[in-house]
Motif scaffolding. Structure first.
Motif, PDB file in Angstrom:
ATOM      1  N   VAL A 160       0.841  -1.205   0.000  1.00 45.43           N
ATOM      2  CA  VAL A 160       0.000   0.000   0.000  1.00 45.43           C
ATOM      3  C   VAL A 160       0.873   1.251   0.000  1.00 45.43           C
ATOM      4  CG1 VAL A 160      -1.691   1.345   1.307  1.00 45.43           C
ATOM      5  CG2 VAL A 160      -1.931  -1.140   1.143  1.00 45.43           C
ATOM      6  N   SER A 161       1.925   1.237   0.802  1.00 49.66           N
ATOM      7  CA  SER A 161       2.845   2.376   0.883  1.00 49.66           C
ATOM      8  C   SER A 161       3.434   2.714  -0.482  1.00 49.66           C
ATOM      9  CB  SER A 161       3.962   2.074   1.880  1.00 49.66           C
ATOM     10  OG  SER A 161       4.958   3.082   1.857  1.00 49.66           O
ATOM     11  N   VAL A 162       3.839   1.677  -1.201  1.00 48.20           N
ATOM     12  CA  VAL A 162       4.442   1.874  -2.526  1.00 48.20           C
ATOM     13  C   VAL A 162       3.396   2.350  -3.534  1.00 48.20           C
ATOM     14  CG1 VAL A 162       5.571   0.714  -4.459  1.00 48.20           C
ATOM     15  CG2 VAL A 162       6.298   0.212  -2.118  1.00 48.20           C
ATOM     16  N   LEU A 163       2.203   1.758  -3.483  1.00 42.78           N
ATOM     17  CA  LEU A 163       1.158   2.097  -4.451  1.00 42.78           C
ATOM     18  C   LEU A 163       0.702   3.552  -4.324  1.00 42.78           C
ATOM     19  CD1 LEU A 163      -1.093  -1.111  -4.452  1.00 42.78           C
ATOM     20  CD2 LEU A 163       0.490  -0.347  -6.233  1.00 42.78           C
ATOM     21  N   VAL A 164       0.570   4.045  -3.091  1.00 42.03           N
ATOM     22  CA  VAL A 164       0.099   5.425  -2.904  1.00 42.03           C
ATOM     23  C   VAL A 164       1.260   6.393  -2.684  1.00 42.03           C
ATOM     24  CG1 VAL A 164      -2.093   4.645  -1.966  1.00 42.03           C
ATOM     25  CG2 VAL A 164      -0.205   5.138  -0.402  1.00 42.03           C
ATOM     26  N   ASP A 165       2.491   5.838  -2.623  1.00 36.68           N
ATOM     27  CA  ASP A 165       3.702   6.625  -2.409  1.00 36.68           C
ATOM     28  C   ASP A 165       3.659   7.405  -1.089  1.00 36.68           C
ATOM     29  OD1 ASP A 165       6.259   7.440  -3.023  1.00 36.68           O
ATOM     30  OD2 ASP A 165       5.619   9.217  -4.121  1.00 36.68           O
ATOM     31  N   TRP A 166       3.180   6.738  -0.056  1.00 37.85           N
ATOM     32  CA  TRP A 166       3.231   7.276   1.299  1.00 37.85           C
ATOM     33  C   TRP A 166       4.287   6.469   2.061  1.00 37.85           C
ATOM     34  CZ3 TRP A 166      -2.281   8.526   3.613  1.00 37.85           C
ATOM     35  CH2 TRP A 166      -2.869   9.529   2.831  1.00 37.85           C
ATOM     36  N   ARG A 167       5.503   6.915   1.986  1.00 37.75           N
ATOM     37  CA  ARG A 167       6.614   6.142   2.547  1.00 37.75           C
ATOM     38  C   ARG A 167       6.505   5.903   4.041  1.00 37.75           C
ATOM     39  NH1 ARG A 167      12.175   6.583  -0.594  1.00 37.75           N
ATOM     40  NH2 ARG A 167      11.376   6.684  -2.717  1.00 37.75           N
ATOM     41  N   PHE A 168       5.955   6.882   4.763  1.00 39.71           N
ATOM     42  CA  PHE A 168       5.971   6.768   6.214  1.00 39.71           C
ATOM     43  C   PHE A 168       4.767   6.011   6.776  1.00 39.71           C
ATOM     44  CE2 PHE A 168       9.177   9.856   5.320  1.00 39.71           C
ATOM     45  CZ  PHE A 168      10.170   9.515   6.228  1.00 39.71           C
ATOM     46  N   LEU A 169       4.038   5.330   5.881  1.00 42.70           N
ATOM     47  CA  LEU A 169       3.114   4.296   6.356  1.00 42.70           C
ATOM     48  C   LEU A 169       3.929   3.179   6.999  1.00 42.70           C
ATOM     49  CD1 LEU A 169       0.398   3.776   3.573  1.00 42.70           C
ATOM     50  CD2 LEU A 169       0.008   4.462   5.954  1.00 42.70           C
ATOM     51  N   ILE A 170       5.185   3.052   6.562  1.00 42.41           N
ATOM     52  CA  ILE A 170       6.086   2.068   7.159  1.00 42.41           C
ATOM     53  C   ILE A 170       7.233   2.799   7.859  1.00 42.41           C
ATOM     54  CG2 ILE A 170       5.532   0.126   5.650  1.00 42.41           C
ATOM     55  CD1 ILE A 170       7.986   0.890   3.950  1.00 42.41           C
ATOM     56  N   ALA A 171       6.901   3.882   8.541  1.00 42.68           N
ATOM     57  CA  ALA A 171       7.913   4.642   9.281  1.00 42.68           C
ATOM     58  C   ALA A 171       8.658   3.706  10.236  1.00 42.68           C
ATOM     59  CB  ALA A 171       7.250   5.763  10.070  1.00 42.68           C
ATOM     60  N   PRO A 172       9.952   3.892  10.387  1.00 49.88           N
ATOM     61  CA  PRO A 172      10.751   3.005  11.259  1.00 49.88           C
ATOM     62  C   PRO A 172      10.146   2.749  12.641  1.00 49.88           C
ATOM     63  CG  PRO A 172      12.188   4.452  10.034  1.00 49.88           C
ATOM     64  CD  PRO A 172      10.791   4.896   9.716  1.00 49.88           C
ATOM     65  N   PRO A 173       9.648   3.780  13.361  1.00 45.50           N
ATOM     66  CA  PRO A 173       9.067   3.495  14.682  1.00 45.50           C
ATOM     67  C   PRO A 173       7.838   2.592  14.616  1.00 45.50           C
ATOM     68  CG  PRO A 173       9.575   5.837  14.469  1.00 45.50           C
ATOM     69  CD  PRO A 173       9.702   5.242  13.096  1.00 45.50           C
ATOM     70  N   LEU A 174       7.123   2.612  13.487  1.00 45.76           N
ATOM     71  CA  LEU A 174       5.950   1.754  13.350  1.00 45.76           C
ATOM     72  C   LEU A 174       6.371   0.295  13.198  1.00 45.76           C
ATOM     73  CD1 LEU A 174       3.643   3.855  10.994  1.00 45.76           C
ATOM     74  CD2 LEU A 174       3.715   3.798  13.494  1.00 45.76           C
ATOM     75  N   ILE A 175       7.443   0.069  12.463  1.00 42.52           N
ATOM     76  CA  ILE A 175       7.948  -1.304  12.321  1.00 42.52           C
ATOM     77  C   ILE A 175       8.450  -1.807  13.666  1.00 42.52           C
ATOM     78  CG2 ILE A 175       9.654  -2.769  11.190  1.00 42.52           C
ATOM     79  CD1 ILE A 175       9.556  -0.912   8.787  1.00 42.52           C
ATOM     80  N   VAL A 176       9.116  -0.933  14.424  1.00 39.30           N
ATOM     81  CA  VAL A 176       9.574  -1.306  15.766  1.00 39.30           C
ATOM     82  C   VAL A 176       8.369  -1.611  16.654  1.00 39.30           C
ATOM     83  CG1 VAL A 176      10.801  -0.522  17.828  1.00 39.30           C
ATOM     84  CG2 VAL A 176      11.692   0.048  15.564  1.00 39.30           C
ATOM     85  N   THR A 177       7.295  -0.845  16.511  1.00 39.31           N
ATOM     86  CA  THR A 177       6.077  -1.090  17.276  1.00 39.31           C
ATOM     87  C   THR A 177       5.507  -2.468  16.961  1.00 39.31           C
ATOM     88  OG1 THR A 177       5.500   1.266  17.348  1.00 39.31           O
ATOM     89  CG2 THR A 177       3.705  -0.295  17.691  1.00 39.31           C
ATOM     90  N   LEU A 178       5.511  -2.848  15.696  1.00 36.64           N
ATOM     91  CA  LEU A 178       5.036  -4.176  15.304  1.00 36.64           C
ATOM     92  C   LEU A 178       5.851  -5.259  16.001  1.00 36.64           C
ATOM     93  CD1 LEU A 178       3.440  -6.206  13.593  1.00 36.64           C
ATOM     94  CD2 LEU A 178       5.033  -5.777  11.714  1.00 36.64           C
ATOM     95  N   VAL A 179       7.160  -5.085  16.028  1.00 35.64           N
ATOM     96  CA  VAL A 179       8.029  -6.074  16.675  1.00 35.64           C
ATOM     97  C   VAL A 179       7.740  -6.129  18.171  1.00 35.64           C
ATOM     98  CG1 VAL A 179      10.413  -6.702  17.193  1.00 35.64           C
ATOM     99  CG2 VAL A 179       9.828  -5.795  14.939  1.00 35.64           C
TER     100      VAL A 179
END
Length: 321
Positions: free
Chosen positions: A180-199
């Motif tokens: 989704v991030s790539v398709l809409v070009d919203w890079r910070f949908l996968i912002a680093p702190p969000l990935i850390v939050t997932l972990v």
């Protein structure tokens, strides 16, 4: 109370050092937002948050930054979405090799991918600031405001097949958000702190799982505060130094109200430092959407790995390096 104030002041000092250096040099590639999270976990919180030693931390953070930098430099063909997934896998492998567990290291690898940083200065900055955090923790110990600190080298963490399964599921759970991030070009949908939050949420023992709405509020609030001050200062032509410090202080104040701080939120408030002013207004929206997704989807690796606890033969399946 006094000890907590001193620890908070030292955390602010670390962020201020980064802001001052980046302002003097005039290079955004010296900015490392996840430093805010490291300062919270290693300086503000009085207990040992992550399984890591001093040298291991420096090697891990430097290695993670090098992974991200290398992907930008030599793996452009896979796009930033593919690079981000490779970065997460690479840091997971690096943590296994070093026998440690420090989720914020993932951010060190993903940030250059999202911001297209391809300068060696970024890697040097991450290493130097990691050393500064280690020194600050020693200062806290010497000043008597910290009773527990990292050793030089932490005893190796034993990884199991369940941990491997969890990491594979985490990466798979990231794929839809990356698409989704790539398709809409919203890079910070996968912002680093969000990935850390997932972990963090994917770890069964994580206390954060019991307060998901509070965590979502913290990361969205952090992005909103950072965006507001960054927009104002950007329009006034003011250096990132002058909004990074008050933004960070505001977040530390909010953490004190909630008693238990959430380190990725401390990194989120500093993200506007590396985003162009004309694009920063989107950050709170991206963080809200991405944050809600990672918190909800984290139930999959969490529950799957919980069920595998009783699987026959698991007891003898420890992965040791």
């Amino acid at each position: 109370m006094k000890e907590g104030v001193v620890r908070n002041l030292l955390a602010v000092l670390v962020v201020a050092v980064m802001g001052i250096v980046s302002s003097v040099v005039g290079d955004r590639e010296l900015i490392f937002p996840e430093l805010g999270a490291l300062a919270v976990g290693l300086l503000v919180v009085p207990k040992q948050v992550w399984h890591v030693g001093k040298l291991q931390l420096i090697l891990l953070m430097g290695g993670a930054a090098a992974i991200g930098w290398s992907l930008v430099r030599w793996a452009g063909v896979v796009g930033y979405g593919g690079q981000a997934l490779i970065a997460v896998a690479g840091v997971a492998i690096l943590m296994y090799i070093l026998g440690v567990s420090v989720p914020p290291a993932i951010a060190a690898a993903v940030l250059p991918v999202l911001t297209e940083i391809d300068s060696e200065l970024y890697v040097i900055s991450v290493v130097v600031m990691s050393v500064v955090v280690v020194i600050m923790q020693d200062i806290e110990r010497a000043a008597g405001v910290r009773s527990v600190s990292m050793g030089f080298w932490k005893r190796r963490k034993e990884y199991t097949l369940r941990d491997l399964k969890r990491w594979l599921l985490i990466i798979l759970c990231l794929v839809p958000l990356v698409v989704v991030s790539v398709l809409v070009d919203w890079r910070f949908l996968i912002a680093p702190p969000l990935i850390v939050t997932l972990v963090e949420f994917s770890v069964a023992t994580s206390g954060f799982r019991h307060r998901p709405w509070q965590v979502l509020f913290l990361i969205v609030f952090a992005s909103a505060v950072g965006t507001t001050l960054a927009t104002f200062c950007g329009e006034m032509g003011i250096s990132p130094l002058f909004y990074s410090i008050p933004t960070y202080i505001i977040m530390l104040g909010v953490f004190s109200l909630f008693v238990k701080p959430f380190a990725p939120a401390a990194a989120t408030c500093l993200l506007p430092m590396v985003i162009p002013v004309e694009d920063v207004w989107l950050l709170p929206i991206e963080v809200l959407m991405g944050g809600a997704y990672v918190i909800l989807i984290s139930a999959i690796p969490n529950l799957a790995c919980k069920r595998s606890k009783g699987e026959k033969g698991e007891k003898g399946s420890k992965i040791e390096g």
